[in-house]
Design a protein around this motif. Sequence first.
Motif, PDB file in Angstrom:
ATOM      1  N   THR A  44       0.815  -1.224   0.000  1.00 58.56           N
ATOM      2  CA  THR A  44       0.000   0.000   0.000  1.00 58.56           C
ATOM      3  C   THR A  44       0.848   1.272   0.000  1.00 58.56           C
ATOM      4  N   GLN A  50       3.120   0.658  -4.277  1.00 54.13           N
ATOM      5  CA  GLN A  50       2.218   1.016  -5.375  1.00 54.13           C
ATOM      6  C   GLN A  50       2.950   1.035  -6.714  1.00 54.13           C
ATOM      7  N   ARG A  75       1.961  -1.023  -9.965  1.00 49.05           N
ATOM      8  CA  ARG A  75       1.762  -0.438 -11.294  1.00 49.05           C
ATOM      9  C   ARG A  75       2.655  -1.114 -12.335  1.00 49.05           C
ATOM     10  N   ALA A  90      -5.317   0.966  -0.180  1.00 53.90           N
ATOM     11  CA  ALA A  90      -4.273   1.844  -0.703  1.00 53.90           C
ATOM     12  C   ALA A  90      -4.874   3.169  -1.131  1.00 53.90           C
ATOM     13  N   TRP A 144      -4.363   5.249  -3.691  1.00 54.12           N
ATOM     14  CA  TRP A 144      -3.666   5.077  -4.960  1.00 54.12           C
ATOM     15  C   TRP A 144      -3.162   6.416  -5.489  1.00 54.12           C
ATOM     16  N   GLN A 150      -0.673   6.641  -8.084  1.00 55.34           N
ATOM     17  CA  GLN A 150      -0.026   6.537  -9.385  1.00 55.34           C
ATOM     18  C   GLN A 150      -0.849   7.283 -10.435  1.00 55.34           C
ATOM     19  N   LEU A 203      -5.719   2.230 -11.243  1.00 55.07           N
ATOM     20  CA  LEU A 203      -5.504   0.920 -10.651  1.00 55.07           C
ATOM     21  C   LEU A 203      -6.239  -0.139 -11.474  1.00 55.07           C
TER      22      LEU A 203
END
Lengths: 353, 353, 353, 353
Positions: free
Chosen positions: C10, C15, C19, C47, C49, C51, C55
């Motif tokens: 997480t 992460q 990814r 998480a 997220w 990024q 996801l």
Amino acid sequence: MLRAAVLGATGAVGQTFVRLLTRHPLFEIVSLVASERSAGKPYREAARWLQSEPLDGRIGDLVVEGVDAAPEADVVFSGLDASVAGDVEADWARRGYAVVSNARNYRMDPTVPLLVPEVNPDHLALVDRQDWGSGGFIVTNPNCSTVGLVMALAPLHQAYGVQAVHVVTMQALSGAGYPGVASLDALGNVVPFIGGEEEKMATETKKLLGTLTEAGVEGADVTVSAQCNRVPVMDGHLEAVSVRLGGSPSAADVAETLRSWTSPLAGRGLPTAPEAPLLVTDDPTAPQPRTHVHLGGGMTVTVGRIQDCPVLGVKFVVLSHNTVRGAAGGAILNAELLHAEGRIGAGARAQAA
Amino acid sequence: MLRAAVLGATGAVGQTFVRLLTRHPLFEIVSLVASERSAGKPYREAARWLQSEPLDGRIGDLVVEGVDAAPEADVVFSGLDASVAGDVEADWARRGYAVVSNARNYRMDPTVPLLVPEVNPDHLALVDRQDWGSGGFIVTNPNCSTVGLVMALAPLHQAYGVQAVHVVTMQALSGAGYPGVASLDALGNVVPFIGGEEEKMATETKKLLGTLTEAGVEGADVTVSAQCNRVPVMDGHLEAVSVRLGGSPSAADVAETLRSWTSPLAGRGLPTAPEAPLLVTDDPTAPQPRTHVHLGGGMTVTVGRIQDCPVLGVKFVVLSHNTVRGAAGGAILNAELLHAEGRIGAGARAQAA
Amino acid sequence: MLRAAVLGATGAVGQTFVRLLTRHPLFEIVSLVASERSAGKPYREAARWLQSEPLDGRIGDLVVEGVDAAPEADVVFSGLDASVAGDVEADWARRGYAVVSNARNYRMDPTVPLLVPEVNPDHLALVDRQDWGSGGFIVTNPNCSTVGLVMALAPLHQAYGVQAVHVVTMQALSGAGYPGVASLDALGNVVPFIGGEEEKMATETKKLLGTLTEAGVEGADVTVSAQCNRVPVMDGHLEAVSVRLGGSPSAADVAETLRSWTSPLAGRGLPTAPEAPLLVTDDPTAPQPRTHVHLGGGMTVTVGRIQDCPVLGVKFVVLSHNTVRGAAGGAILNAELLHAEGRIGAGARAQAA
Amino acid sequence: MLRAAVLGATGAVGQTFVRLLTRHPLFEIVSLVASERSAGKPYREAARWLQSEPLDGRIGDLVVEGVDAAPEADVVFSGLDASVAGDVEADWARRGYAVVSNARNYRMDPTVPLLVPEVNPDHLALVDRQDWGSGGFIVTNPNCSTVGLVMALAPLHQAYGVQAVHVVTMQALSGAGYPGVASLDALGNVVPFIGGEEEKMATETKKLLGTLTEAGVEGADVTVSAQCNRVPVMDGHLEAVSVRLGGSPSAADVAETLRSWTSPLAGRGLPTAPEAPLLVTDDPTAPQPRTHVHLGGGMTVTVGRIQDCPVLGVKFVVLSHNTVRGAAGGAILNAELLHAEGRIGAGARAQAA
């Protein structure tokens, strides 16, 4: 000189209090109060000093006290976090202190003035309705995003009556305190959410523009809709505002009304009151945080881009310094008004021991 | 593969065209056109490549041509600056080319489609009313600040009728091209002014939501008030929107309407059309440029923070990628629609020599 | 497909693992492991997220497991924080897992390979000297600020012998994880201090350039002096390097040496190995984070501004992506080398249950 | 009061001159000179005012003059761009003016003092060797990246002899003037190149630390290697420095030497000379632009992170304000020294008409 204590002195707001009070002509810091973790340490060690001016030597040497301290103080500035301000400020008021708070906890309390001295100085009289059994009282200033808005609205409310307000804020990072917003969320980004901010802008604006009556402050009949955003700016909340006003004045009318407005503080000599509390600019690219936020020592609120709005009537942009006008500076101005009104200092009420 | 030329290939928009076309399944770059200063040089030397992906080798070797070039091209993308696009695009249309332009010059021309394929694909038929004496024509996409707004408004206009729109933009730096905004004006600052932008958002929105009639596009009866701001974000225009809708639907209604909307491009296989052209998020801190701008390759428009607005009815935040969905990507999608409709490529009209 | 688990899934590094592994041709995520606080929740809820790509649906649905999980996994990637990685990674190694870690805890352990596959692939053999009583082992990649430096130094060390290195880093914010650096410390600022970083750059560089002997890795006889700074960049560590080399080659010699270097991975088909692991640019304004950090999917290290240095001999600038090449991507490349060497996957050693 | 003119008054450096001179106790602005494009306009219209303090009313009303102006001025500050400073400054010197210039054109001229009053005040005597046939002369201050370095080196050169210097700069955007660096190149990025800067740091440092002899300034025997980078900071150049010193003192020795250094200006009462021209901090995270750049009104240079350097001997970080100490403020301090030495003002030489 009046003796001042600062509650929450090590935090971001507390530090701004310390910086602004350091060479203040009226107030002298005699006590710095913080959590038990800091108590007993010299202030220079307890605080991670984040201001762009160096910490004053004498003040850096002051030993931080805990919240049970009982300094000989004529006024107590509170930069406490809302999570603790409720209890601590009540305790100090009960112990007879004049508490001038930036915290949100008592802002909407019916007997507590939510005060912007240029906007609603008469609301100060609310303190007479507080009963802490000690002569102590609490006075508050609004949220940092509310104060710029209400400074611009007040002259319009007087002249026309403000019926509806739509405001989109672009708020600086320093408004979130320290450490506040993570840099990965801030750099090159906008976050379209600030918890509780949109609600505060609505409720506080109604109280600030409201009327003091026997029954308390009757909120102004103004509908406010706010959308609050965090932008990667260090200091300075910029707000895009549209208003529906009584009588449907034009943008030119509104500009003239704002330009010709006179602050009720004019001529009263309050040290923190800027020469121009409300500056109207016709530079089409202004106001900007970088060029306008420091005007009047951070106490000037700037309005620009006044235009007709085909949806609500008139629109404009307003900028205010969030940690000065919108926090510590606003609170200090409140205290200066208290002093000018004879409510703190010699001849006012006694302090607790 | 259709043969594509790019006008203004060395500029910021032109470079984005080049990047997006580099591995495009339908279009192949055969000609890069720029000013005389660049003509004759290999593209890798003529362009100060600013994209975050490296320049393709074959394309870097292409020798830039001047605006009098006459390539064998099925479609011509124009990333020209407005200061020259008027004359140059007209010249290429007269010479029989299908010009798909991102410039503003012909957007409001009564016979030129101002096109967002998901919003008003039927407006494409306007090209039949153009008469350049050659079979050439011009198609345009809207301003980068308009497209995100209109993508969110279109389903609402269909469902309820949009009566009034108040929009405050927070626009990325890349929207100003290169060199564009000076860093001293951008870093840690907001500029509450973008020349011509507020007007464009009003006029373009009305045309995009308008109805194609015998007499041309009848603009939608929508009042739009925009306040446009430049914020220190690299890519991604975020817009705080409030709308007055027919029938006064709630925020929940509006959210459901947006979620259940189906793009008219669904199932047509246009390569640049994202799986989710309009994404509705209920993450209370979204959309943000950093986390959402790249969705769908920059073609997804994201809507979040849908709330009741006490002033106009419903408010929300919309994010779109300004150089992809709002410029080169939008134009390429327009070209893909042209191809799907048989208006360019084999079987369409002949090209000039 | 090899089955992969991610420890610390997480967090920021975790992460990035997720990814990069999402569409990896060799590894398939079968288990996401995090702290007890997250265990039992779907990953999409556990998480936050961060990024820039959405996801993946299947992975978002995976239920996070606690550190006592015992997945059927061929390889375990660790993005754990150093505060817990020591114990947890040892436990997983003891339970027979192949742990490919980004944490610093075991990097300087004499039996643990500190590995950059292009630099010291032979050090991988160190794993045979580990004895966890289970067939499990630990492999590590260097600190994000070391890897770019050592990629540039390795060819020079081979060609000339590196005697002394002076390096000043300008490191990205993402290197500090999330929430990491406070925005008030980051925006428009440089912090000339990153805890422990200067020491790590010295010790890790010596091990990475060192020689594998019977007695372990004999550190290279290289003096390294580092000054580490945090700058307001999102991704990409830029480093200004000066080196004293054996034989005193010129800047031109060094440029030629770097250009003609061939990676020992060339032709081995590791999916994460970029076509150009070390790119030498003669653009006088490069490399820059914005334009070069994403090359090779973030795995290319770029060297530029190679000049004679009147103090040490030769100086240059090196850029590497700190969360890809300098963290998760580097670890994945390590795992790919493990697979190519037959040390994980079918035919390798058995996994614990 | 001495009468001051400002050449190049509308540019970024010129504006800083105007801001710093506005309430200066010694100098009064009597003439603002700029290009023909600005001449004839009130300064408030001619200059796009970018300073964070508002433009003074009286000065805003001054009508800008062209370069042929012949004001009654005791001193002329030049903020001209190097592209024109060569000819214009020579012309004013020929016409008998005392020209105090920030431009680079005459810095390395053998008869022109390159002056930092705390470092080499004796070099001022060079002006007696200038012969413009009029009593006029030119005095210069160093490049903004040199001055912080040389302030830190001077005490070390006196105490030990500086043999070699390796410096990596992280320079603020304001150093590039306005519009200067494009925001797309600046935001979230580092550019590892500033044209001519690395060379200037080497040559200017040698002259500043040099010895005044009959034959002119004999440059110090110091080898300087600079790598210059532009970082997204508004004001404040941070420099990571490593030095080889005679006698190989330790970091502790160097810290003590810097702390105990006394400025040759101490006690002379120059208004712009800060109380602490060289501040040594042992805060391990300092100096930072945000917290230290404004110390001493931007005239204090701060040194921190003094450590042993295994490669060169000792390393540290130095911060100076590039537009104050590094440009206009440094030039004003030069003029104050001229005045204290009786070289300008009443009793000095006559001015041309």
